[in-house]
Design a protein around this motif. Structure first.
Motif, short mmCIF file in Angstrom:
data_model
loop_
_atom_site.label_atom_id
_atom_site.label_comp_id
_atom_site.label_asym_id
_atom_site.label_seq_id
_atom_site.Cartn_x
_atom_site.Cartn_y
_atom_site.Cartn_z
N LEU A 145 0.77 -1.22 -0.03
CA LEU A 145 0.00 0.08 -0.12
C LEU A 145 0.86 1.31 0.00
CD1 LEU A 145 -3.02 -0.93 2.51
CD2 LEU A 145 -2.95 -0.85 -0.13
N GLY A 146 2.02 1.42 0.46
CA GLY A 146 2.79 2.38 0.74
C GLY A 146 2.14 3.34 1.45
N SER A 166 -7.52 -14.45 -5.90
CA SER A 166 -8.19 -13.64 -6.66
C SER A 166 -7.19 -12.50 -6.71
CB SER A 166 -9.39 -13.41 -6.39
OG SER A 166 -9.55 -12.87 -5.16
N ARG A 167 -7.26 -11.92 -7.73
CA ARG A 167 -6.45 -10.39 -8.14
C ARG A 167 -7.61 -9.43 -7.84
NH1 ARG A 167 -1.84 -8.86 -8.91
NH2 ARG A 167 -0.92 -10.84 -9.47
N ILE A 168 -7.18 -8.53 -6.80
CA ILE A 168 -8.26 -7.52 -6.64
C ILE A 168 -7.58 -6.42 -6.44
CG2 ILE A 168 -9.95 -6.44 -4.85
CD1 ILE A 168 -10.39 -9.52 -3.85
N GLU A 169 -8.29 -5.16 -7.37
CA GLU A 169 -7.77 -3.93 -7.39
C GLU A 169 -8.38 -2.97 -6.23
OE1 GLU A 169 -7.23 -1.61 -11.19
OE2 GLU A 169 -8.97 -0.91 -10.51
N LEU A 170 -7.55 -2.13 -5.39
CA LEU A 170 -8.04 -1.42 -4.51
C LEU A 170 -7.76 0.20 -4.91
CD1 LEU A 170 -6.50 -3.15 -1.40
CD2 LEU A 170 -8.86 -3.41 -2.06
N GLN A 171 -8.81 0.88 -5.02
CA GLN A 171 -8.67 2.13 -5.61
C GLN A 171 -8.73 3.18 -4.33
OE1 GLN A 171 -8.70 3.38 -8.74
NE2 GLN A 171 -8.36 5.18 -7.85
N PHE A 172 -7.79 3.98 -4.27
CA PHE A 172 -7.55 5.23 -3.41
C PHE A 172 -7.72 6.41 -3.91
CE2 PHE A 172 -5.48 1.28 -1.48
CZ PHE A 172 -5.99 1.25 -0.24
N PRO A 173 -7.83 7.66 -3.21
CA PRO A 173 -7.78 8.92 -3.79
C PRO A 173 -6.81 9.30 -4.91
CG PRO A 173 -8.34 9.18 -1.72
CD PRO A 173 -8.22 7.76 -1.72
N ASP A 174 -5.71 8.91 -4.46
CA ASP A 174 -4.18 9.32 -5.19
C ASP A 174 -3.51 7.97 -5.86
OD1 ASP A 174 -3.54 8.22 -2.73
OD2 ASP A 174 -1.82 9.71 -2.46
N THR A 175 -4.13 6.62 -5.63
CA THR A 175 -3.31 5.68 -6.06
C THR A 175 -4.50 4.47 -6.27
OG1 THR A 175 -1.33 4.34 -6.22
CG2 THR A 175 -2.51 4.86 -4.04
N THR A 176 -3.76 3.61 -7.25
CA THR A 176 -4.59 2.11 -7.24
C THR A 176 -3.42 1.14 -6.91
OG1 THR A 176 -6.10 3.07 -8.84
CG2 THR A 176 -5.96 0.42 -8.94
N GLN A 178 -3.04 -3.00 -7.01
CA GLN A 178 -3.62 -4.62 -7.21
C GLN A 178 -2.91 -5.36 -6.42
OE1 GLN A 178 -3.44 -5.70 -11.21
NE2 GLN A 178 -4.26 -4.05 -11.90
N PHE A 179 -3.27 -6.29 -5.77
CA PHE A 179 -3.01 -7.43 -4.69
C PHE A 179 -3.56 -8.79 -5.07
CE2 PHE A 179 -2.05 -9.08 -0.71
CZ PHE A 179 -0.90 -8.69 -0.18
N LEU A 180 -2.67 -9.73 -4.86
CA LEU A 180 -2.94 -11.15 -4.77
C LEU A 180 -3.82 -11.41 -3.63
CD1 LEU A 180 -3.31 -13.34 -6.91
CD2 LEU A 180 -1.21 -14.41 -6.03
N PHE A 181 -5.03 -11.82 -3.34
CA PHE A 181 -5.71 -12.22 -2.14
C PHE A 181 -5.98 -13.73 -2.24
CE2 PHE A 181 -6.63 -7.93 -2.35
CZ PHE A 181 -6.92 -7.56 -0.98
#
Length: 184
Positions: A145-146, A166-176, A178-181
């Motif tokens: 996430l940084g 599953s590969r899931i994309e998490l959207q934040f205000p300034d970044t996106t 992707q993480f393997l869950f």
């Protein structure tokens, strides 16, 4: 209520609770929302106390009572982990963060065990039930996430699904991100 109706109602409650636990552990499905699972557990707990107090003189109820007591005591032997887990989950102490997102998604952070790592879960609402889309160890996820914070998450998108991950994309205000869950 008659004794037969009381026992039938309690049997239905017990079967619903076991079905909910089996589906949750086996297939990742649960009753939709955070509180319905807890409410079912509370109803079962209140029903158990009611049956024991009201019908303790019956032989089966005495045996059932002592089996429940024995299982509770035995679960406390290995460092009380199962007992603390049941108490923590039953009284909603297992979730530290929860947020509802667009698209019938919910994300939450918690721990299923008092001594285990924190986990991050992505859950999809499907009508009256919900499905666990993936879980991630918080230590691993925080590295990816940084500077992004989970409280700021805006949306979730499942990109790919496999049997065990599953590969899931998490959207934040300034970044996106992707993480393997994992699925469990």
């Amino acid at each position: 209520m008659s004794i037969a109706r009381d026992k039938q109602a309690y049997a239905v409650l017990t079967c619903l609770l076991f079905l909910n636990v089996a589906l949750d552990l086996g297939a990742g499905f649960s009753i939709r929302g955070y509180w319905p699972d807890r409410i079912l557990f509370y109803l079962w707990l209140i029903g158990t106390v009611y049956i024991i107090v009201r019908y303790y003189k019956e032989k089966f109820v005495k045996i059932y009572t002592w089996v429940l007591v024995a299982l509770t005591v035995l679960s406390t032997i290995p460092m009380m982990i199962p007992f603390l887990t049941i108490v923590g989950a039953g009284f909603a102490r297992d979730t530290q963060f929860r947020k509802v997102l667009p698209g019938n998604y919910r994300v939450q952070m918690g721990g299923k065990s008092p001594i285990g790592n924190r986990i991050f879960e992505v859950i999809k609402g499907l009508g009256p039930v919900e499905r666990l889309e993936g879980t991630a160890n918080m230590n691993r996820l925080e590295k990816d996430l940084g500077t992004a914070k989970l409280e700021d998450i805006q949306s979730v998108k499942v990109l790919q699904m496999w049997r065990d991950s599953s590969r899931i994309e998490l959207q934040f205000p300034d970044t996106t991100v992707q993480f393997l869950f994992d699925k469990k």
